[in-house]
Design an enzyme around this catalytic site. Structure first.
Site, mmCIF file in Angstrom:
data_model
loop_
_atom_site.group_PDB
_atom_site.id
_atom_site.type_symbol
_atom_site.label_atom_id
_atom_site.label_comp_id
_atom_site.label_asym_id
_atom_site.label_seq_id
_atom_site.Cartn_x
_atom_site.Cartn_y
_atom_site.Cartn_z
ATOM 1 N N SER A 22 -32.426 -25.837 -9.124
ATOM 2 C CA SER A 22 -32.878 -24.904 -10.159
ATOM 3 C C SER A 22 -32.313 -25.255 -11.524
ATOM 4 C CB SER A 22 -32.480 -23.470 -9.771
ATOM 5 O OG SER A 22 -31.099 -23.392 -9.510
ATOM 6 N N ASN A 106 -24.362 -15.989 -5.034
ATOM 7 C CA ASN A 106 -25.271 -14.836 -4.987
ATOM 8 C C ASN A 106 -24.862 -13.732 -5.960
ATOM 9 O OD1 ASN A 106 -26.341 -16.371 -2.999
ATOM 10 N ND2 ASN A 106 -25.847 -15.006 -1.297
ATOM 11 N N HIS A 152 -65.467 5.153 -27.772
ATOM 12 C CA HIS A 152 -66.504 4.291 -27.162
ATOM 13 C C HIS A 152 -66.951 3.191 -28.130
ATOM 14 C CE1 HIS A 152 -67.017 7.627 -24.214
ATOM 15 N NE2 HIS A 152 -66.841 8.378 -25.293
ATOM 16 N N SER A 273 -62.758 -24.741 -37.138
ATOM 17 C CA SER A 273 -63.511 -25.348 -36.047
ATOM 18 C C SER A 273 -63.673 -26.836 -36.332
ATOM 19 C CB SER A 273 -64.876 -24.666 -35.949
ATOM 20 O OG SER A 273 -65.825 -25.546 -35.386
ATOM 21 N N LYS A 279 -66.123 -22.092 -40.313
ATOM 22 C CA LYS A 279 -65.398 -21.153 -39.453
ATOM 23 C C LYS A 279 -63.958 -20.888 -39.886
ATOM 24 C CE LYS A 279 -66.500 -19.395 -36.099
ATOM 25 N NZ LYS A 279 -66.649 -19.868 -34.718
ATOM 26 N N GLU A 286 -56.190 -13.904 -30.827
ATOM 27 C CA GLU A 286 -56.768 -14.227 -29.517
ATOM 28 C C GLU A 286 -55.702 -14.752 -28.548
ATOM 29 O OE1 GLU A 286 -60.732 -16.387 -29.961
ATOM 30 O OE2 GLU A 286 -60.027 -16.215 -32.009
HETATM 31 N N1 ARG Z 1 -30.080 -21.039 -7.796
HETATM 32 C C1 ARG Z 1 -29.892 -19.897 -6.992
HETATM 33 C C2 ARG Z 1 -30.774 -18.763 -7.471
HETATM 34 O O1 ARG Z 1 -31.230 -18.830 -8.514
HETATM 35 C C3 ARG Z 1 -28.446 -19.471 -7.037
HETATM 36 C C4 ARG Z 1 -28.012 -18.733 -5.836
HETATM 37 C C5 ARG Z 1 -27.924 -19.628 -4.668
HETATM 38 N N2 ARG Z 1 -27.446 -18.975 -3.521
HETATM 39 C C6 ARG Z 1 -27.566 -19.505 -2.300
HETATM 40 N N3 ARG Z 1 -27.094 -18.786 -1.333
HETATM 41 N N4 ARG Z 1 -28.144 -20.630 -2.068
HETATM 42 O O2 ARG Z 1 -31.006 -17.833 -6.774
#
Ligand code: ARG
Length: 440
Positions: A22, A106, A152, A273, A279, A286
């Site tokens: 990540s 985590n 409307h 355009s 244009k 948009e």
């Molecule tokens: N890159 C992970 C996420 O964004 C970090 C947490 C990873 N935890 C794990 N138990 N593999 O969630």
């Protein structure tokens, strides 16, 4: 370096490594990961896990890393947490390996995202305030410009351009209030929840929370590591705000057409355009309208990612970041472009006022006049309908009919009717709070 290599005999497949990684997007959390780590080290010190000299080494090392790291460069590590720990260990040696005591990625990632989002929310809040100021100024400048109000998309009753702008001010004020309300729930610290079941080190979580400026700490470790409600709340707020921006943009697209011709966008916010030389297109409006769909997509992504996840952390949740980051970038850019576009937009007051003259928009006031003269509203409505039909037939406005013609529909009608249905007066006569206003 892997944070989890010990239990494995073989290498990870290269494709799996890329798939799992990540770092290409969570580098955005670098600063917050380091700040969270500094606070965690101090927490470990207070708990007696880290000695004073070890803590100093770690904290100083992390502070240096924060100063000297180029976050534009994407390293090979699995994620930002692995990267920070590697940098620290390379810098201060084995003591660095003590940092992750009593912590999991985590609770770490949940903390990082909350710290980041808290900052972003502050920034976006200021951007919304700027936008509200722009709209208020625009409203004030044009507070006496009469324009058709629509239902409307049919001409309904006259309003002022100022009143129309202030309608959006109300929406953006609600957006700001939603954002600020969300921050209360973002600013709660998950750190100390470990992987899912807390930690056996006696960390004073409230102390760590204070160091990081959190108002409170999470109360259940399972919930703390698996809650992404705060991301979903941000995406909900963003989606609603993009919806508001998009509605305004839809009006700008309509208004800048020759059919309406109510506004002209500045060259800075228009494009041309490649084929049709004449244009001038409202691309800014948009694009913002289109990008609303993109932000809704992020909201749907997260709602869908989360809906089937058992407690506690699951790797699916790594998908939260790209959706969140993309929504943040899109919203910030949209607000900024929108602000410039509205600020520089030329309001064609005469065209608006002219459009307000046609379409029998004073018919309700004509009926109200009859009510004032003692006719029940339902009857007044019917008489007015007949008058409008007659005027349409003669291809003129109600006020163009002579007093004798008008009297033939109802004998309570007098000369004072013309003043009652004068466009300016119809606005001036509005009494209730929240109605449009006109200066004398
Ligand atoms: N890159 C992970 C996420 O964004 C970090 C947490 C990873 N935890 C794990 N138990 N593999 O969630």
């Amino acid at each position: 370096m892997k944070l989890w290599g010990g239990r494995f005999k073989g290498d990870t497949d290269k494709l799996m490594e890329d798939f799992n990684s990540s770092i290409s997007f969570d580098m955005r959390l670098f600063k917050y990961d380091v700040e969270g780590s500094i606070a965690h080290a101090k927490g470990l010190n207070k708990a007696g896990v880290l000695k004073d000299d070890e803590t100093k080494l770690i904290v100083d090392g992390l502070n240096e890393i924060l100063k000297e790291t180029d976050t534009g460069f994407i390293p090979d590590d699995e994620d930002v947490h692995t990267y920070v720990e590697r940098l620290l260990t390379e810098k201060i040696g084995d003591v660095g390996k003590k940092l992750h005591t009593g912590r999991s990625r985590n609770d770490q990632v949940a903390t990082d995202v909350r710290l980041y989002l808290r900052d972003v929310a502050g920034e976006i809040g200021k951007n919304i305030e700027t936008l509200i100021d722009t709209l208020k100024n625009k409203a004030f400048e044009h507070k006496n410009v009469i324009m058709p109000g629509y239902t409307h998309l049919q001409r309904a009753q006259p309003v002022t351009f100022g009143h129309h702008m202030m309608a959006y001010v109300e929406m953006f004020k609600r957006d700001l209030s939603r954002l600020n309300d969300m921050v209360k729930r973002v600013n709660v610290m998950p750190l100390g929840s470990g992987a899912l079941a807390g930690t056996s080190y006696n960390i004073d979580r409230m102390y760590v929370a204070k160091l990081l400026g959190f108002d409170d700490i999470t109360k259940n470790s399972l919930d703390a590591v698996s809650d992404r409600d705060f991301v979903i709340e941000f995406l909900s707020f963003s989606s609603i705000m993009m919806m508001h921006l998009s509605r305004f943009c839809e009006e700008i697209v309509l208004w800048s057409s020759k059919e309406f011709d109510f506004v002209e966008l500045d060259d800075r916010y228009s494009t041309g355009s490649s084929m049709m030389p004449q244009k001038k297109n409202p691309d800014a409006a948009e694009l913002i309208r289109g990008k609303a769909g993109r932000v809704y997509g992020s909201l749907m992504t997260l709602l869908t990612v989360m809906k089937g996840l058992p407690l506690a952390y699951n790797k699916d949740m790594q998908e939260d970041k790209e959706a969140l980051f993309d929504a943040i970038d899109t919203l910030k850019m949209s607000i900024a472009v929108f602000n410039g576009m509205v600020k520089t937009m030329k309001v064609k007051s005469d065209n608006m006022a002219n459009a307000a003259k046609y379409g029998y928009m004073n018919a309700t006031d004509f009926a109200d006049y009859l009510v004032f003269k003692g006719i029940p509203f339902r009857k007044a409505h019917e008489i007015t309908g007949k008058v409008v039909l007659y005027a349409i037939d003669k291809n003129c406005a109600i006020e163009d009919l002579s007093i004798d013609e008008l009297k033939s529909f109802c004998d309570v009608i007098d000369e004072d009717v013309y003043s009652a249905i004068d466009l300016r007066n119809t606005i001036k006569n509005k009494k209730t709070i929240g109605s449009p206003r006109l200066d004398d």
